[in-house]
Design a protein around this motif. Structure first.
Motif, PDB file in Angstrom:
ATOM      1  N   SER A 239      -4.372   2.852   6.561  1.00  0.00           N
ATOM      2  CA  SER A 239      -4.383   1.493   5.991  1.00  0.00           C
ATOM      3  C   SER A 239      -3.747   0.511   6.954  1.00  0.00           C
ATOM      4  O   SER A 239      -4.239  -0.615   7.130  1.00  0.00           O
ATOM      5  CB  SER A 239      -3.620   1.494   4.666  1.00  0.00           C
ATOM      6  N   TYR A 240      -2.657   0.916   7.583  1.00  0.00           N
ATOM      7  CA  TYR A 240      -1.980   0.054   8.564  1.00  0.00           C
ATOM      8  C   TYR A 240      -2.935  -0.311   9.709  1.00  0.00           C
ATOM      9  O   TYR A 240      -3.032  -1.470  10.107  1.00  0.00           O
ATOM     10  CB  TYR A 240      -0.744   0.774   9.100  1.00  0.00           C
ATOM     11  N   ILE A 241      -3.637   0.714  10.225  1.00  0.00           N
ATOM     12  CA  ILE A 241      -4.566   0.473  11.344  1.00  0.00           C
ATOM     13  C   ILE A 241      -5.711  -0.439  10.912  1.00  0.00           C
ATOM     14  O   ILE A 241      -6.081  -1.378  11.630  1.00  0.00           O
ATOM     15  CB  ILE A 241      -5.117   1.817  11.860  1.00  0.00           C
ATOM     16  N   VAL A 242      -6.275  -0.179   9.716  1.00  0.00           N
ATOM     17  CA  VAL A 242      -7.392  -1.000   9.223  1.00  0.00           C
ATOM     18  C   VAL A 242      -6.934  -2.441   8.997  1.00  0.00           C
ATOM     19  O   VAL A 242      -7.631  -3.398   9.390  1.00  0.00           O
ATOM     20  CB  VAL A 242      -7.960  -0.395   7.917  1.00  0.00           C
ATOM     21  N   ILE A 243      -5.772  -2.605   8.347  1.00  0.00           N
ATOM     22  CA  ILE A 243      -5.244  -3.962   8.108  1.00  0.00           C
ATOM     23  C   ILE A 243      -4.984  -4.674   9.423  1.00  0.00           C
ATOM     24  O   ILE A 243      -5.294  -5.859   9.580  1.00  0.00           O
ATOM     25  CB  ILE A 243      -3.955  -3.889   7.263  1.00  0.00           C
ATOM     26  N   TYR A 244      -4.405  -3.947  10.387  1.00  0.00           N
ATOM     27  CA  TYR A 244      -4.114  -4.541  11.701  1.00  0.00           C
ATOM     28  C   TYR A 244      -5.401  -5.025  12.360  1.00  0.00           C
ATOM     29  O   TYR A 244      -5.474  -6.156  12.853  1.00  0.00           O
ATOM     30  CB  TYR A 244      -3.428  -3.500  12.580  1.00  0.00           C
ATOM     31  N   TYR A 245      -6.426  -4.170  12.340  1.00  0.00           N
ATOM     32  CA  TYR A 245      -7.684  -4.517  13.005  1.00  0.00           C
ATOM     33  C   TYR A 245      -8.351  -5.723  12.357  1.00  0.00           C
ATOM     34  O   TYR A 245      -8.707  -6.702  13.031  1.00  0.00           O
ATOM     35  CB  TYR A 245      -8.631  -3.313  12.978  1.00  0.00           C
TER      36      TYR A 245
ATOM     37  N   ILE B 102       0.153  18.914   0.752  1.00  0.00           N
ATOM     38  CA  ILE B 102      -1.180  18.297   0.889  1.00  0.00           C
ATOM     39  C   ILE B 102      -1.173  16.875   0.322  1.00  0.00           C
ATOM     40  O   ILE B 102      -1.704  15.936   0.929  1.00  0.00           O
ATOM     41  CB  ILE B 102      -2.236  19.165   0.172  1.00  0.00           C
ATOM     42  N   ILE B 103      -0.541  16.697  -0.862  1.00  0.00           N
ATOM     43  CA  ILE B 103      -0.494  15.375  -1.498  1.00  0.00           C
ATOM     44  C   ILE B 103       0.234  14.376  -0.612  1.00  0.00           C
ATOM     45  O   ILE B 103      -0.251  13.270  -0.348  1.00  0.00           O
ATOM     46  CB  ILE B 103       0.170  15.469  -2.880  1.00  0.00           C
ATOM     47  N   TRP B 104       1.430  14.764  -0.119  1.00  0.00           N
ATOM     48  CA  TRP B 104       2.244  13.813   0.647  1.00  0.00           C
ATOM     49  C   TRP B 104       1.712  13.583   2.050  1.00  0.00           C
ATOM     50  O   TRP B 104       1.808  12.467   2.574  1.00  0.00           O
ATOM     51  CB  TRP B 104       3.700  14.275   0.682  1.00  0.00           C
ATOM     52  N   ILE B 105       1.137  14.626   2.660  1.00  0.00           N
ATOM     53  CA  ILE B 105       0.510  14.424   3.969  1.00  0.00           C
ATOM     54  C   ILE B 105      -0.688  13.480   3.825  1.00  0.00           C
ATOM     55  O   ILE B 105      -0.902  12.587   4.675  1.00  0.00           O
ATOM     56  CB  ILE B 105       0.082  15.769   4.588  1.00  0.00           C
ATOM     57  N   SER B 106      -1.450  13.645   2.761  1.00  0.00           N
ATOM     58  CA  SER B 106      -2.590  12.745   2.506  1.00  0.00           C
ATOM     59  C   SER B 106      -2.113  11.318   2.296  1.00  0.00           C
ATOM     60  O   SER B 106      -2.726  10.367   2.792  1.00  0.00           O
ATOM     61  CB  SER B 106      -3.368  13.226   1.276  1.00  0.00           C
ATOM     62  N   ALA B 107      -0.989  11.151   1.561  1.00  0.00           N
ATOM     63  CA  ALA B 107      -0.448   9.810   1.319  1.00  0.00           C
ATOM     64  C   ALA B 107       0.009   9.164   2.621  1.00  0.00           C
ATOM     65  O   ALA B 107      -0.283   7.978   2.884  1.00  0.00           O
ATOM     66  CB  ALA B 107       0.718   9.886   0.334  1.00  0.00           C
ATOM     67  N   ILE B 108       0.709   9.935   3.465  1.00  0.00           N
ATOM     68  CA  ILE B 108       1.181   9.400   4.753  1.00  0.00           C
ATOM     69  C   ILE B 108      -0.006   9.043   5.646  1.00  0.00           C
ATOM     70  O   ILE B 108      -0.022   7.983   6.296  1.00  0.00           O
ATOM     71  CB  ILE B 108       2.106  10.427   5.452  1.00  0.00           C
ATOM     72  N   PHE B 109      -1.006   9.926   5.668  1.00  0.00           N
ATOM     73  CA  PHE B 109      -2.206   9.650   6.465  1.00  0.00           C
ATOM     74  C   PHE B 109      -2.900   8.390   5.971  1.00  0.00           C
ATOM     75  O   PHE B 109      -3.360   7.561   6.774  1.00  0.00           O
ATOM     76  CB  PHE B 109      -3.147  10.850   6.385  1.00  0.00           C
ATOM     77  N   ALA B 110      -2.983   8.229   4.640  1.00  0.00           N
ATOM     78  CA  ALA B 110      -3.619   7.035   4.064  1.00  0.00           C
ATOM     79  C   ALA B 110      -2.838   5.777   4.424  1.00  0.00           C
ATOM     80  O   ALA B 110      -3.430   4.723   4.701  1.00  0.00           O
ATOM     81  CB  ALA B 110      -3.722   7.184   2.548  1.00  0.00           C
ATOM     82  N   ILE B 111      -1.496   5.853   4.425  1.00  0.00           N
ATOM     83  CA  ILE B 111      -0.666   4.697   4.795  1.00  0.00           C
ATOM     84  C   ILE B 111      -0.918   4.302   6.246  1.00  0.00           C
ATOM     85  O   ILE B 111      -1.097   3.121   6.569  1.00  0.00           O
ATOM     86  CB  ILE B 111       0.823   5.017   4.565  1.00  0.00           C
TER      87      ILE B 111
ATOM     88  N   ILE C  82       0.831  -1.203   0.000  1.00  0.00           N
ATOM     89  CA  ILE C  82       0.000   0.000   0.000  1.00  0.00           C
ATOM     90  C   ILE C  82       0.867   1.256   0.000  1.00  0.00           C
ATOM     91  O   ILE C  82       0.580   2.228  -0.708  1.00  0.00           O
ATOM     92  CB  ILE C  82      -0.952  -0.014   1.212  1.00  0.00           C
ATOM     93  N   SER C  83       1.956   1.240   0.793  1.00  0.00           N
ATOM     94  CA  SER C  83       2.848   2.403   0.842  1.00  0.00           C
ATOM     95  C   SER C  83       3.461   2.674  -0.521  1.00  0.00           C
ATOM     96  O   SER C  83       3.484   3.829  -0.987  1.00  0.00           O
ATOM     97  CB  SER C  83       3.956   2.165   1.881  1.00  0.00           C
ATOM     98  N   MET C  84       3.964   1.615  -1.170  1.00  0.00           N
ATOM     99  CA  MET C  84       4.557   1.792  -2.498  1.00  0.00           C
ATOM    100  C   MET C  84       3.525   2.321  -3.492  1.00  0.00           C
ATOM    101  O   MET C  84       3.821   3.205  -4.308  1.00  0.00           O
ATOM    102  CB  MET C  84       5.136   0.470  -2.989  1.00  0.00           C
ATOM    103  N   SER C  85       2.303   1.801  -3.409  1.00  0.00           N
ATOM    104  CA  SER C  85       1.245   2.254  -4.318  1.00  0.00           C
ATOM    105  C   SER C  85       0.920   3.723  -4.102  1.00  0.00           C
ATOM    106  O   SER C  85       0.823   4.504  -5.064  1.00  0.00           O
ATOM    107  CB  SER C  85      -0.019   1.407  -4.115  1.00  0.00           C
ATOM    108  N   LEU C  86       0.792   4.122  -2.823  1.00  0.00           N
ATOM    109  CA  LEU C  86       0.464   5.514  -2.529  1.00  0.00           C
ATOM    110  C   LEU C  86       1.623   6.446  -2.866  1.00  0.00           C
ATOM    111  O   LEU C  86       1.400   7.585  -3.308  1.00  0.00           O
ATOM    112  CB  LEU C  86       0.083   5.651  -1.050  1.00  0.00           C
TER     113      LEU C  86
END
Length: 471
Positions: A186-192, A174-183, A18-22
């Motif tokens: 995603s980590y939290i959602v995948i973990y849960y 804005i783009i990179w902060i959004s990407a980091i936030f999405a990563i 996901i990180s590489m994709s974002l």
């Protein structure tokens, strides 16, 4: 192991993907927006260049003063937020929008691009330009042409890259902060969901497996899931049922073996102890020694049967398949058991469809099959009753049946007749029975890839098995 192994590997893999994709998406958006921004500024410049061309032509024709030209390009420069120069047909600057660049007034600039402008083409430059700009700049040049196509000069628009980049930086942030936030999200959602859907069910299965391995074989996994994890839980429970059944069979087997061995050993110990202690009269010693000898023979049969069963279940029961006359084996087996048959005062009727019937099988094991089936019939046949052994063919199969007119087997016992140590009527079962004979028979026939079955018929019991007929 699940948490430190599978979970973190899966979590790391998904997070990296996901990180590489974002990151790729963010990089693409940054590059695309930068080009889009530059293209928009270029279009804005070209759109205003017509106005600038008009005032420039008036200046060249003497209809406008130098101050008027400078005032107009200064206003346009502030509107499009870019510096503007005007050059004549040989590249000399005659008007500038930024008063800080007065040193370029009357100087020839962009001589290398002059030929391109004369042909009516525009040009773009990004980076430093020797002799003019020390810092990186973005330059657009467009020609001033007459209606007849004559070249009258050019309009030069330029911006410092640092000045252009300042509004872009906010977009990049804005783009990179959004990407980091999405990563992170995603980590939290995948973990849960990994914990809930995969890790916790696997941990539950693992915990139950440990309990079963420690001997608590009645434990089961209770998961309601219509996916592969649910199928795994069902398969695990099937395995646990099998383990529990095998454990029950093992305990019953040990209990049965212990009982079968204890009985003759107790008899032997008692008789020999009585003789040694003088309790048994001397004239009775031979009688009791003969009983002890029979008990030893019973133990020998039990041990041999146990070894055969162990070899069969371990897959070490090798068969030597050859051409065998099954009728001859039946004849010899009946003759060998003649004494037992006479003791029961039973009659044996041997019926063959043909004199010889050749089948594919292991001779010694087929002798064991016929012997065990005949021995079983002798045990259960009524006193003075009838035993019938027959062989016939149908197609490429030979059918061998052993019948006795003893009591029929109860329906509930038919399901267990092939089990080890199972005795339908323990009160009537002969003392020398090991309870393994029929189990061995079925395993031998199964190893030959043939069928055997039992049925109540003609006021008696039929045991029938098949063999492959050979010419």
């Amino acid at each position: 192991m699940v948490k430190k192994g599978l979970f973190f590997k899966m979590l790391a893999t998904y997070t990296i993907i996901i990180s590489m994709s974002l990151i790729i998406i963010a990089s693409f958006l940054s590059y695309w927006f930068q080009n889009y921004f530059f293209d928009q500024r270029k279009e804005q410049f070209l759109d205003k260049s017509y106005m600038i061309q008009g005032i420039a032509m008036k200046y060249m024709e003497g209809d406008a003063t130098s101050e008027q030209v400078n005032d107009i390009i200064t206003i346009i420069s502030k509107y499009i937020k870019s510096d503007i120069w005007l050059t004549d047909s040989i590249g000399y600057v005659y008007a500038i929008s930024n008063k800080d660049h007065k040193e370029f007034m009357g100087k020839q600039v962009f001589g290398e691009e002059l030929e391109q402008l004369r042909l009516g083409h525009t040009f773009e430059i990004t980076g430093p330009y020797a002799g003019i700009f020390d810092k990186s700049v973005r330059v657009y040049g467009t020609p001033i042409m007459t209606e007849a196509g004559g070249f009258k000069g050019s309009i030069i628009l330029y911006n410092s890259i640092d000045k252009i980049s300042s509004p872009l930086k906010r977009v990049y942030e804005i783009i990179w902060i959004s990407a980091i936030f999405a990563i992170i999200l995603s980590y939290i959602v995948i973990y849960y969901f990994s914990q809930k859907i995969i890790i916790k069910p696997l941990a539950e299965i693992n915990a139950v497996a440990r309990k079963i391995s420690n001997g608590d074989v009645n434990k089961r996994v209770y998961l309601k899931s219509n996916d592969e994890i649910g199928e795994l839980a069902q398969t695990f429970n099937f395995m646990a049922d099998s383990v529990e059944k095998n454990e029950k069979n093992r305990r019953e087997f040990i209990s049965n073996v212990s009982h079968e061995i204890r009985s003759p050993i107790t008899s032997i110990k008692g008789f020999i102890g009585g003789i040694l202690d003088g309790v048994i009269p001397e004239e009775k010693e031979k009688y009791y020694l003969s009983i002890a000898y029979e008990e030893i023979q019973r133990l020998t049969r039990l041990v041999n049967d146990l070894l055969d069963m162990s070899a069969i279940e371990a897959g070490e029961f090798s068969l030597k398949i050859i051409k065998v006359d099954i009728n001859e084996i039946i004849r010899l087996t009946v003759i060998k058991n003649e004494t037992k048959i006479k003791e029961k005062r039973a009659s044996v009727d041997v019926c063959f469809e043909e004199e010889n019937l050749f089948v594919a099988g292991d001779k010694d094991r087929l002798v064991q099959v016929i012997t065990n089936l005949l021995d079983n019939s002798i045990k259960y046949v009524n006193e003075g009753g009838k035993i019938k052994i027959s062989s016939k063919t149908k197609g490429r199969k030979a059918f061998i049946s052993v019948f006795n007119d003893g009591p029929q087997i109860a329906e509930e016992d038919l399901l267990h007749i092939w089990d080890r140590f199972y005795k339908a009527d323990k009160a009537r079962t002969a003392k020398d029975s090991t309870g393994l004979g029929l189990a061995i028979v079925r395993n031998i026939i199964t190893q030959l890839q043939e069928d055997i079955w039992v049925e109540n018929k003609d006021k008696g019991v039929y045991f029938t098995f098949t063999l492959m007929k050979v010419e």
